[in-house]
Design a protein around this motif. Structure first.
Motif, PDB file in Angstrom:
ATOM      1  N   ASP A 191      89.185   9.741 -27.521  1.00 22.24           N
ATOM      2  CA  ASP A 191      89.010  11.034 -26.847  1.00 22.24           C
ATOM      3  C   ASP A 191      87.566  11.118 -26.379  1.00 22.24           C
ATOM      4  OD1 ASP A 191      90.930  13.788 -27.013  1.00 22.24           O
ATOM      5  OD2 ASP A 191      88.830  14.107 -26.472  1.00 22.24           O
ATOM      6  N   GLY A 242      94.111  15.241 -28.153  1.00 23.24           N
ATOM      7  CA  GLY A 242      94.218  16.710 -28.173  1.00 23.24           C
ATOM      8  C   GLY A 242      95.387  17.215 -29.005  1.00 23.24           C
ATOM      9  N   ARG A 243      95.873  18.402 -28.619  1.00 25.13           N
ATOM     10  CA  ARG A 243      96.912  19.087 -29.399  1.00 25.13           C
ATOM     11  C   ARG A 243      98.143  18.233 -29.657  1.00 25.13           C
ATOM     12  NH1 ARG A 243      95.060  23.766 -26.239  1.00 25.13           N
ATOM     13  NH2 ARG A 243      95.682  22.406 -24.568  1.00 25.13           N
ATOM     14  N   MET A 244      98.714  17.648 -28.577  1.00 26.59           N
ATOM     15  CA  MET A 244      99.965  16.907 -28.763  1.00 26.59           C
ATOM     16  C   MET A 244      99.744  15.626 -29.530  1.00 26.59           C
ATOM     17  SD  MET A 244     102.796  18.141 -28.232  1.00 26.59           S
ATOM     18  CE  MET A 244     103.732  16.695 -28.612  1.00 26.59           C
ATOM     19  N   ALA A 282      98.306  10.388 -23.843  1.00 26.42           N
ATOM     20  CA  ALA A 282      98.356  11.802 -24.234  1.00 26.42           C
ATOM     21  C   ALA A 282      97.207  12.608 -23.628  1.00 26.42           C
ATOM     22  CB  ALA A 282      98.336  11.908 -25.759  1.00 26.42           C
ATOM     23  N   VAL A 283      96.760  12.179 -22.431  1.00 29.29           N
ATOM     24  CA  VAL A 283      95.771  12.983 -21.708  1.00 29.29           C
ATOM     25  C   VAL A 283      96.509  13.921 -20.751  1.00 29.29           C
ATOM     26  CG1 VAL A 283      93.817  11.388 -21.858  1.00 29.29           C
ATOM     27  CG2 VAL A 283      95.488  11.104 -20.012  1.00 29.29           C
ATOM     28  N   ASN A 306      88.549   4.100 -24.444  1.00 29.25           N
ATOM     29  CA  ASN A 306      89.997   3.949 -24.221  1.00 29.25           C
ATOM     30  C   ASN A 306      90.438   2.487 -24.273  1.00 29.25           C
ATOM     31  OD1 ASN A 306      90.536   6.703 -23.867  1.00 29.25           O
ATOM     32  ND2 ASN A 306      89.876   6.630 -21.721  1.00 29.25           N
ATOM     33  N   ILE A 309     103.471  10.907 -22.489  1.00 25.21           N
ATOM     34  CA  ILE A 309     103.984  12.248 -22.780  1.00 25.21           C
ATOM     35  C   ILE A 309     103.530  13.237 -21.700  1.00 25.21           C
ATOM     36  CG2 ILE A 309     104.007  11.827 -25.273  1.00 25.21           C
ATOM     37  CD1 ILE A 309     101.579  13.717 -25.512  1.00 25.21           C
ATOM     38  N   ALA A 310     102.860  12.720 -20.651  1.00 24.56           N
ATOM     39  CA  ALA A 310     102.260  13.614 -19.646  1.00 24.56           C
ATOM     40  C   ALA A 310     103.323  14.307 -18.796  1.00 24.56           C
ATOM     41  CB  ALA A 310     101.314  12.810 -18.765  1.00 24.56           C
ATOM     42  N   ALA A 311     103.269  15.618 -18.754  1.00 26.46           N
ATOM     43  CA  ALA A 311     104.263  16.380 -17.984  1.00 26.46           C
ATOM     44  C   ALA A 311     104.191  16.011 -16.519  1.00 26.46           C
ATOM     45  CB  ALA A 311     104.018  17.881 -18.167  1.00 26.46           C
ATOM     46  N   PRO A 366      97.951  15.515 -17.360  1.00 20.56           N
ATOM     47  CA  PRO A 366      98.573  14.733 -16.284  1.00 20.56           C
ATOM     48  C   PRO A 366      97.602  14.218 -15.215  1.00 20.56           C
ATOM     49  CG  PRO A 366      99.929  16.631 -16.830  1.00 20.56           C
ATOM     50  CD  PRO A 366      98.679  16.754 -17.645  1.00 20.56           C
ATOM     51  N   PRO A 380     107.854  15.448 -25.459  1.00 19.93           N
ATOM     52  CA  PRO A 380     107.956  15.995 -26.821  1.00 19.93           C
ATOM     53  C   PRO A 380     107.581  17.471 -26.829  1.00 19.93           C
ATOM     54  CG  PRO A 380     105.842  14.954 -26.534  1.00 19.93           C
ATOM     55  CD  PRO A 380     106.498  14.954 -25.169  1.00 19.93           C
TER      56      PRO A 380
HETATM   57  N1  LIG Z   1     100.729  20.837 -25.490  1.00 23.63           N
HETATM   58  C1  LIG Z   1     102.051  20.727 -25.420  1.00 23.63           C
HETATM   59  O1  LIG Z   1     102.808  21.546 -25.957  1.00 23.63           O
HETATM   60  C2  LIG Z   1     102.665  19.555 -24.684  1.00 23.63           C
HETATM   61  C3  LIG Z   1     104.055  19.354 -24.754  1.00 23.63           C
HETATM   62  C4  LIG Z   1     104.604  18.249 -24.104  1.00 23.63           C
HETATM   63  C5  LIG Z   1     103.789  17.375 -23.389  1.00 23.63           C
HETATM   64  N2  LIG Z   1     102.470  17.618 -23.314  1.00 23.63           N
HETATM   65  C6  LIG Z   1     101.630  16.681 -22.556  1.00 23.63           C
HETATM   66  O2  LIG Z   1     100.717  16.103 -23.445  1.00 23.63           O
HETATM   67  C7  LIG Z   1      99.527  15.760 -22.747  1.00 23.63           C
HETATM   68  C8  LIG Z   1      98.340  16.269 -23.548  1.00 23.63           C
HETATM   69  O3  LIG Z   1      98.454  17.677 -23.662  1.00 23.63           O
HETATM   70  P1  LIG Z   1      97.623  18.472 -24.758  1.00 23.63           P
HETATM   71  O4  LIG Z   1      98.154  19.847 -24.777  1.00 23.63           O
HETATM   72  O5  LIG Z   1      97.558  17.674 -26.016  1.00 23.63           O
HETATM   73  O6  LIG Z   1      96.179  18.462 -24.036  1.00 23.63           O
HETATM   74  P2  LIG Z   1      94.743  18.564 -24.689  1.00 23.63           P
HETATM   75  O7  LIG Z   1      94.803  19.298 -25.985  1.00 23.63           O
HETATM   76  O8  LIG Z   1      93.824  19.045 -23.615  1.00 23.63           O
HETATM   77  O9  LIG Z   1      94.405  17.030 -25.038  1.00 23.63           O
HETATM   78  C9  LIG Z   1      93.974  16.078 -24.115  1.00 23.63           C
HETATM   79  C10 LIG Z   1      92.721  15.436 -24.680  1.00 23.63           C
HETATM   80  O10 LIG Z   1      92.345  14.348 -23.832  1.00 23.63           O
HETATM   81  C11 LIG Z   1      90.914  14.349 -23.752  1.00 23.63           C
HETATM   82  N3  LIG Z   1      90.470  13.606 -22.585  1.00 23.63           N
HETATM   83  C12 LIG Z   1      90.084  14.066 -21.347  1.00 23.63           C
HETATM   84  N4  LIG Z   1      89.737  13.041 -20.568  1.00 23.63           N
HETATM   85  C13 LIG Z   1      89.890  11.919 -21.293  1.00 23.63           C
HETATM   86  C14 LIG Z   1      89.692  10.542 -21.027  1.00 23.63           C
HETATM   87  N5  LIG Z   1      89.269  10.121 -19.841  1.00 23.63           N
HETATM   88  N6  LIG Z   1      89.952   9.650 -22.006  1.00 23.63           N
HETATM   89  C15 LIG Z   1      90.403  10.053 -23.229  1.00 23.63           C
HETATM   90  N7  LIG Z   1      90.606  11.355 -23.541  1.00 23.63           N
HETATM   91  C16 LIG Z   1      90.355  12.261 -22.594  1.00 23.63           C
HETATM   92  C17 LIG Z   1      90.592  15.817 -23.661  1.00 23.63           C
HETATM   93  O11 LIG Z   1      89.227  16.048 -23.896  1.00 23.63           O
HETATM   94  P3  LIG Z   1      88.523  17.330 -23.162  1.00 23.63           P
HETATM   95  O12 LIG Z   1      89.144  18.534 -23.773  1.00 23.63           O
HETATM   96  O13 LIG Z   1      87.079  17.153 -23.481  1.00 23.63           O
HETATM   97  O14 LIG Z   1      88.844  17.205 -21.689  1.00 23.63           O
HETATM   98  C18 LIG Z   1      91.509  16.388 -24.735  1.00 23.63           C
HETATM   99  O15 LIG Z   1      90.921  16.329 -26.013  1.00 23.63           O
HETATM  100  C19 LIG Z   1      99.598  16.383 -21.359  1.00 23.63           C
HETATM  101  O16 LIG Z   1      99.822  15.386 -20.400  1.00 23.63           O
HETATM  102  C20 LIG Z   1     100.787  17.330 -21.459  1.00 23.63           C
HETATM  103  O17 LIG Z   1     101.498  17.388 -20.237  1.00 23.63           O
HETATM  104  C21 LIG Z   1     101.863  18.667 -23.956  1.00 23.63           C
END
Ligand SMILES: NC(=O)c1ccc[n+]([C@@H]2O[C@H](COP(=O)([O-])OP(=O)(O)OC[C@H]3O[C@@H](n4cnc5c(N)ncnc54)[C@H](OP(=O)(O)O)[C@@H]3O)[C@@H](O)[C@H]2O)c1
Length: 289
Positions: free
Chosen positions: A52, A27-29, A85-86, A72, A112-114, A88, A136
């Protein structure tokens, strides 16, 4: 952290360029980090593999040249360093899913999971697996990220150096105790959203007062960037820098008065507190799973 002799700078860079980096979740991160690593020139796109469940995400990732999969286990089997990076609440099922293909002596997990604690990660992985927890933020995408990292029980100093050096390719990276990571989430993990809202609001103010939208956004963004650079480059306290630009009876002190009356600082402090408490709540859930 377990003890181990540190290695030299060029050796770490060599090690990074020979490291296969996997991402569980694209995803985004994960995208911000992968793009940042590649742009730094230290990690080749072909040395990155991402899994993903979402095909759209995989298409976006393929466009930057990394390998992708929906499996995975394939990521874990093909990586030396695995970024978790999924979201939490998905961490535990994903770690259980890959458990059997983890080689604790060969692989390093970087979460990186919060809110997800090192202890709960270590419990969900085979005994002795090296884990580093990091927080991050999304400006990693433009190599201006801010990360804090905490090594787990079995991580050795080489692991900490490797992760720190890797994360420095996408911004600053500081080491700190895990107990600080929820507050780090509140300040820098979630912080870019507050800054984006501040830029948008400043631009709205400019538009209200007659500026074209595109000029207002550019001015607002460059102003935050410039002010941040002044704090980092001069090492001066931000309050001192603020005082320096508030001339007696001038425009800036009038604006500051308005911000103070509307609770500007208190609102930001409350925002950091709210994000920190939410991260703490997620951590408590992961500890009591
Ligand atoms: N965004 C931030 O600014 C930020 C900053 C610091 C830390 N974080 C941490 O980074 C992590 C990811 O955040 P994000 O914002 O990048 O979230 P995100 O954009 O929702 O990315 C997570 C990805 O994981 C996929 N996913 C779901 N279930 C899965 C599985 N079983 N196996 C593999 N992939 C799977 C999701 O697909 P679906 O959408 O289809 O469910 C999604 O594409 C989180 O734990 C968050 O706490 C984020």
């Amino acid at each position: 952290m377990a003890s181990n002799q540190g290695i030299g700078d060029s050796q770490i860079k060599d090690k990074i360029s020979n490291t296969m980096v996997g991402f569980l979740g694209g995803g985004r991160m994960a995208q911000a980090m992968a793009k940042g690593f590649i742009s730094s020139g230290l990690v080749r796109a072909r040395n990155i593999i991402v899994s993903d469940k979402n095909e759209e995400m995989l298409d976006q990732l393929e466009s930057i040249g990394v390998r992708t999969t929906m499996d995975n286990r394939e990521v874990v089997s093909n990586s030396d360093l695995i970024v978790v990076a999924v979201k939490p609440h998905i961490v535990q099922p994903v770690l259980r899913e890959v458990h059997q293909v983890v080689s604790p002596d060969k692989q390093l997990f970087v979460s990186i999971a919060a809110g997800v604690t090192i202890k709960s990660m270590e419990e969900d992985l085979p005994e002795g697996t090296r884990v580093v927890r990091v927080m991050p933020n999304v400006p990693a995408l433009v190599q201006a990220g801010a990360t804090v990292m905490s090594p787990g029980t079995h991580a050795v100093s080489d692991d900490a150096e490797l992760v720190q050096e890797l994360l420095k390719t996408i911004g600053i990276c500081e080491e700190g105790p895990e107990s600080l990571l929820d507050a780090v989430t509140g300040v820098s993990g979630s912080g870019p959203a507050y800054a984006f809202a501040a830029i948008e609001s400043l631009a709205d103010g400019g538009v209200k007062m007659g500026l074209p939208r595109s000029l207002a956004i550019k001015l607002a963004a460059q102003t935050l960037l410039g002010a941040a650079k002044m704090v980092l480059d001069t090492g001066k306290h931000p309050g001192e820098l603020k005082d320096e630009v508030c001339s007696p009876g001038g425009t800036t002190i009038c604006a500051m008065h308005t911000l103070e009356k509307q609770g500007f600082r208190g609102t930001l402090i409350d925002a950091v507190e709210a994000a920190t408490l939410k991260a703490r709540e997620l951590g408590a859930k992961s500890a009591n799973k």
